[in-house]
Scaffold this motif. Sequence first.
Motif, PDB file in Angstrom:
ATOM      1  N   ALA A  24       0.770  -1.131  -0.072  1.00 48.09           N
ATOM      2  CA  ALA A  24       0.042   0.035  -0.173  1.00 48.09           C
ATOM      3  C   ALA A  24       0.722   1.373  -0.026  1.00 48.09           C
ATOM      4  O   ALA A  24       0.487   2.347   0.661  1.00 48.09           O
ATOM      5  N   THR A  25       2.041   1.291  -0.445  1.00 49.23           N
ATOM      6  CA  THR A  25       2.987   2.272  -0.394  1.00 49.23           C
ATOM      7  C   THR A  25       2.788   3.131  -1.821  1.00 49.23           C
ATOM      8  O   THR A  25       2.302   2.493  -2.955  1.00 49.23           O
ATOM      9  N   TRP A  26       2.943   4.344  -1.922  1.00 53.87           N
ATOM     10  CA  TRP A  26       2.777   5.259  -2.943  1.00 53.87           C
ATOM     11  C   TRP A  26       4.068   5.192  -3.852  1.00 53.87           C
ATOM     12  O   TRP A  26       5.444   4.963  -2.955  1.00 53.87           O
ATOM     13  N   ASP A  27       4.244   5.042  -4.858  1.00 54.67           N
ATOM     14  CA  ASP A  27       5.403   4.963  -6.040  1.00 54.67           C
ATOM     15  C   ASP A  27       5.191   5.753  -7.381  1.00 54.67           C
ATOM     16  O   ASP A  27       4.054   6.154  -7.368  1.00 54.67           O
ATOM     17  N   VAL A  28       6.244   5.793  -8.233  1.00 50.21           N
ATOM     18  CA  VAL A  28       5.947   6.400  -9.218  1.00 50.21           C
ATOM     19  C   VAL A  28       5.233   5.858 -10.201  1.00 50.21           C
ATOM     20  O   VAL A  28       4.558   6.294 -10.845  1.00 50.21           O
ATOM     21  N   ARG A  29       5.075   4.510 -10.140  1.00 45.88           N
ATOM     22  CA  ARG A  29       3.891   3.918 -10.962  1.00 45.88           C
ATOM     23  C   ARG A  29       2.689   4.467 -10.740  1.00 45.88           C
ATOM     24  O   ARG A  29       1.738   4.331 -11.509  1.00 45.88           O
ATOM     25  N   VAL A  49       0.110   6.307 -13.180  1.00 43.89           N
ATOM     26  CA  VAL A  49      -1.766   6.061 -13.663  1.00 43.89           C
ATOM     27  C   VAL A  49      -2.451   7.191 -13.051  1.00 43.89           C
ATOM     28  O   VAL A  49      -3.245   7.320 -13.851  1.00 43.89           O
ATOM     29  N   GLN A  50      -2.142   7.986 -12.108  1.00 44.43           N
ATOM     30  CA  GLN A  50      -3.141   9.071 -11.754  1.00 44.43           C
ATOM     31  C   GLN A  50      -2.853  10.004 -12.682  1.00 44.43           C
ATOM     32  O   GLN A  50      -3.916  10.724 -13.130  1.00 44.43           O
ATOM     33  N   VAL A  51      -1.756  10.388 -13.165  1.00 42.79           N
ATOM     34  CA  VAL A  51      -1.550  11.402 -14.355  1.00 42.79           C
ATOM     35  C   VAL A  51      -2.152  11.010 -15.555  1.00 42.79           C
ATOM     36  O   VAL A  51      -2.944  11.719 -16.205  1.00 42.79           O
ATOM     37  N   GLY A  52      -2.142   9.713 -15.883  1.00 44.74           N
ATOM     38  CA  GLY A  52      -2.751   9.241 -17.155  1.00 44.74           C
ATOM     39  C   GLY A  52      -4.237   9.268 -17.099  1.00 44.74           C
ATOM     40  O   GLY A  52      -4.920   9.594 -18.118  1.00 44.74           O
ATOM     41  N   THR A  53      -4.618   8.808 -16.083  1.00 48.01           N
ATOM     42  CA  THR A  53      -6.342   8.755 -15.696  1.00 48.01           C
ATOM     43  C   THR A  53      -6.731  10.176 -15.773  1.00 48.01           C
ATOM     44  O   THR A  53      -7.720  10.488 -16.383  1.00 48.01           O
ATOM     45  N   ALA A  54      -6.106  11.099 -15.125  1.00 49.72           N
ATOM     46  CA  ALA A  54      -6.752  12.780 -15.088  1.00 49.72           C
ATOM     47  C   ALA A  54      -6.440  13.174 -16.630  1.00 49.72           C
ATOM     48  O   ALA A  54      -7.402  14.042 -16.792  1.00 49.72           O
TER      49      ALA A  54
END
Length: 89
Positions: free
Chosen positions: A58-63, A67-72
């Motif tokens: 459940a850690t945040w990473d670059v991947r 995915v967040q940027v692409g979806t947005a």
Amino acid sequence: MTIAGSIAAIVLGALVGALGRLLVRGRPSMPAWATIAVGVVAAFAGTGLFGMFGPEEATWDVRQAAVQVGTAIIAVVLVAACWPAGHGR
């Protein structure tokens, strides 16, 4: 979702939402607040998608950020393209 993931989704979504206005050709009919809001909501959706198909930890990473940027970006471009002309501002 962790607090860091939530903050990242809000910040990245707002940035991508603002930048998404640049990707839509012509004069944007969608108001800036709506563009940013769509970016933030889509970034949270990207976090959910990453959680469903990504790694178990459940850690945040670059991947996840990618995915967040692409979806947005996709969401902002689609909503801006469908936004009725003359209903912005």
